[in-house]
Design a protein around this motif. Sequence first.
Motif, short mmCIF file in Angstrom:
data_model
loop_
_atom_site.label_atom_id
_atom_site.label_comp_id
_atom_site.label_asym_id
_atom_site.label_seq_id
_atom_site.Cartn_x
_atom_site.Cartn_y
_atom_site.Cartn_z
N SER A 130 0.82 -1.21 0.00
CA SER A 130 0.00 0.00 0.00
C SER A 130 0.86 1.26 0.00
CB SER A 130 -0.96 0.01 1.20
OG SER A 130 -0.26 0.10 2.42
N LEU A 189 -5.84 -1.72 -4.43
CA LEU A 189 -5.28 -0.63 -3.63
C LEU A 189 -5.51 0.74 -4.25
CD1 LEU A 189 -1.91 -2.27 -2.51
CD2 LEU A 189 -3.97 -1.90 -1.13
N GLU A 241 -9.40 4.27 -2.09
CA GLU A 241 -7.94 4.13 -2.04
C GLU A 241 -7.41 4.46 -0.65
OE1 GLU A 241 -4.11 6.00 -4.47
OE2 GLU A 241 -5.90 7.24 -4.14
N TRP A 258 -5.87 1.83 2.13
CA TRP A 258 -4.54 2.08 2.69
C TRP A 258 -4.59 1.92 4.21
CZ3 TRP A 258 -2.87 5.34 6.45
CH2 TRP A 258 -1.48 5.54 6.58
N ALA A 279 -4.83 -1.68 5.22
CA ALA A 279 -3.56 -2.37 5.00
C ALA A 279 -2.55 -2.06 6.11
CB ALA A 279 -2.97 -1.97 3.65
#
Length: 296
Positions: free
Chosen positions: A63, A175, A246, A250, A253
């Motif tokens: 990420s 991602l 997105e 992130w 992640a």
Amino acid sequence: MSRTSPAPRGRLLRLAAACAVLLALVGYLIAHFMTAGPEAPRCTASAGGRDFSLDPEQAANASTIEAVGSARRLPERAVTIALATAAQESGLRNVRHGDRDSVGLFQQRPSQGWGTAAQIIDPVYSAGKFYDDLVEVDGYERLPLTVAAQKVQHSAFPEAYEKHAADAGLLAAALTGRPAASFTCTTSPADGKPGSASAVRAKLRTDFGTGLRPVVGSGSGEAACTVTVPVKGGGESAESQRRGRELARWAVAHAQELRIAGVSFGGREWTSAHSGDGWRKSADAASTDVRIATAQ
């Protein structure tokens, strides 16, 4: 009047041995289920009926690679090439060793002008250096992935990048926030350690660039543990929706690393407490910002 002969001694011994083995197996299974810990945390990118699984360390590095590309406004293809390269070079792990003096996600060498070892071990720096060289490759978006990667890396095994192409493409789609893809992670049980909203804010700006304006909640208690990331366009356009996904992905992640307890955007939320359920409907459907809550 007939009599039943006693069973042969050998048959009795075999029966006793079989019973002993069965009892040992039952004992092992009981001990296994009594002592087995929770499943290891995993992250999964999905699209088109395909899944790609990786652990939280790999997901966080992937990420970050995506975020650095996003900060430079590079296309998804560039991110795919970078992810496939890092997968081959380091397994998406920020290793501090390698062939000769190679280090980091892309196994870049200080002796070859990539920077100092301390610089290269920084994922943001190493991803940036990879993209610096990639964009200098004429027509890299149209080249086969292994050719584009090789023009940057000059590897002794140039064809090796191709085996990661499909998974890297799936991961890049997830991602970058593409609507047809999804991304989620499971986390390990909380150990009581709190997260830091300031650390989340700093990491966001490091990965995505200083143009991002995340805001740490004011006040005390729960509000102080929340980071709000405004999404340009208010989440009304397809592009702003993609951007919101997105940023939200992130955060998921990096949930294990930054001790993130919850993420919400566009009427959906992910929480560490129910991470096995993935993304669920959120009560705050009207919010057009990405909201990230850290563990308290």
